[in-house]
Design an enzyme around this catalytic site. Structure first.
Site, short mmCIF file in Angstrom:
data_model
loop_
_atom_site.label_atom_id
_atom_site.label_comp_id
_atom_site.label_asym_id
_atom_site.label_seq_id
_atom_site.Cartn_x
_atom_site.Cartn_y
_atom_site.Cartn_z
N SER A 67 0.75 -1.31 -0.08
CA SER A 67 -0.11 0.03 0.00
C SER A 67 1.00 1.23 -0.16
O SER A 67 1.95 1.32 0.57
CB SER A 67 -0.85 0.09 1.25
OG SER A 67 -1.82 -1.10 1.47
N1 SAH Z 1 -1.31 -4.89 3.97
C1 SAH Z 1 -0.50 -5.18 2.93
C2 SAH Z 1 -1.34 -4.62 1.63
C3 SAH Z 1 -1.27 -5.95 0.45
S1 SAH Z 1 -2.47 -5.84 -0.78
C4 SAH Z 1 0.98 -4.27 2.89
O1 SAH Z 1 1.33 -3.78 3.73
O2 SAH Z 1 1.63 -4.60 1.90
C5 SAH Z 1 -3.58 -6.85 -0.27
C6 SAH Z 1 -3.41 -8.26 0.21
O3 SAH Z 1 -4.62 -8.79 0.73
C7 SAH Z 1 -2.82 -8.97 -0.83
O4 SAH Z 1 -1.55 -9.74 -0.74
C8 SAH Z 1 -3.91 -10.12 -1.12
O5 SAH Z 1 -3.47 -11.37 -1.52
C9 SAH Z 1 -4.69 -10.09 0.22
N2 SAH Z 1 -6.02 -10.59 0.15
C10 SAH Z 1 -7.04 -10.37 -0.44
N3 SAH Z 1 -8.13 -11.17 -0.20
C11 SAH Z 1 -7.98 -11.73 0.87
C12 SAH Z 1 -8.49 -12.56 1.93
N4 SAH Z 1 -9.86 -12.91 1.48
N5 SAH Z 1 -8.00 -13.04 2.98
C13 SAH Z 1 -6.74 -12.67 3.22
N6 SAH Z 1 -6.13 -12.04 2.37
C14 SAH Z 1 -6.49 -11.36 1.36
#
Ligand code: SAH
Length: 218
Positions: A67
């Site tokens: 993010s």
């Molecule tokens: N918090 C992260 C942002 C990652 S982007 C950071 O600091 O880098 C969002 C993430 O959510 C992705 O890795 C994606 O695979 C995950 N994601 C999407 N749907 C999800 C679900 N139902 N359960 C767990 N993770 C999920």
């Protein structure tokens, strides 16, 4: 094996990034202090050391993103993190957001649905620094009933709706910060669970996240 080095140059870039976040309206100095302490470039491929301190999202592996710093600061500020808060994060991704929460002294439980990303947490460089950060492979829609209830829940993917099981796993008086789909963008919401189990909702700015998908992958 990459070289994890946090040079004066990195520290300087980071400090400047904190000023940019202040200019954009982030006021919680506890959030900025935590972000200032964490070498964000460790969470990206080493080719992107400089870009790590620009205020932008960036691709990590498996088609996912780390993010944007502003978004991390914004969500963390809305969450009103206190030391020892028990926090559930949905979407581990690069582990950067989870690290910010752990650095603030919270007990963090983070879930990732993609096996390849979850596997990467095994070599997390700050494993011994943050024993208060725990990783789980699973579907965020289910939450972590075994570890519930939580003081706070943070969702870092675009949710099509507010997952009811995550509301169930929130303590009375607890808060959830969640970007909810509104077509192309998501509206950042803060949900507070009241003593009688009902919820109140506050709406904030629009953001753009990768989708929160159903089920596990891999
Ligand atoms: N918090 C992260 C942002 C990652 S982007 C950071 O600091 O880098 C969002 C993430 O959510 C992705 O890795 C994606 O695979 C995950 N994601 C999407 N749907 C999800 C679900 N139902 N359960 C767990 N993770 C999920």
């Amino acid at each position: 094996m990459r070289n994890y080095q946090d040079s004066y140059r990195h520290k300087g870039l980071r400090k400047k990034l904190m000023d940019i976040l202040r200019e954009k309206g982030i006021t919680d100095e506890t959030v900025l202090a935590a972000m200032n302490n964490i070498p964000r470039h460790f969470f990206l491929d080493s080719a992107f050391d400089e870009i790590a301190y620009e205020d932008r999202a960036f691709p990590i592996s498996e088609g996912q993103t780390i993010s944007q710093p502003y978004t991390v600061a914004y969500q963390t500020q809305l969450l009103q993190v206190k030391p020892l808060d028990k926090i559930l994060e949905i979407g581990t991704g690069s582990i950067y957001q989870a690290t910010v929460l752990a650095e603030m002294g919270a007990k963090v439980f983070t879930i990732e649905r993609q096996k390849a990303l979850f596997e990467k947490t095994r070599t997390y460089i700050f494993k011994s620094t943050y024993p208060n950060l725990k990783f789980f492979f699973g579907d965020g829609y289910e939450g972590l009933p075994t570890f519930a209830p939580f003081d706070k829940v943070i969702i870092t993917a675009a949710a099509p709706f507010i997952p009811p099981k995550l509301i169930d796993q929130l303590k009375a008086g607890g808060k959830m910060v969640i970007p909810v789909d509104e077509g192309e963008h998501q509206r950042m919401l803060r949900i507070t669970k009241n003593a009688d189990g009902s919820t109140s909702e506050e709406a904030f700015d629009n953001f753009s996240f990768v989708p929160m998908l159903k089920g596990k992958q891999g």
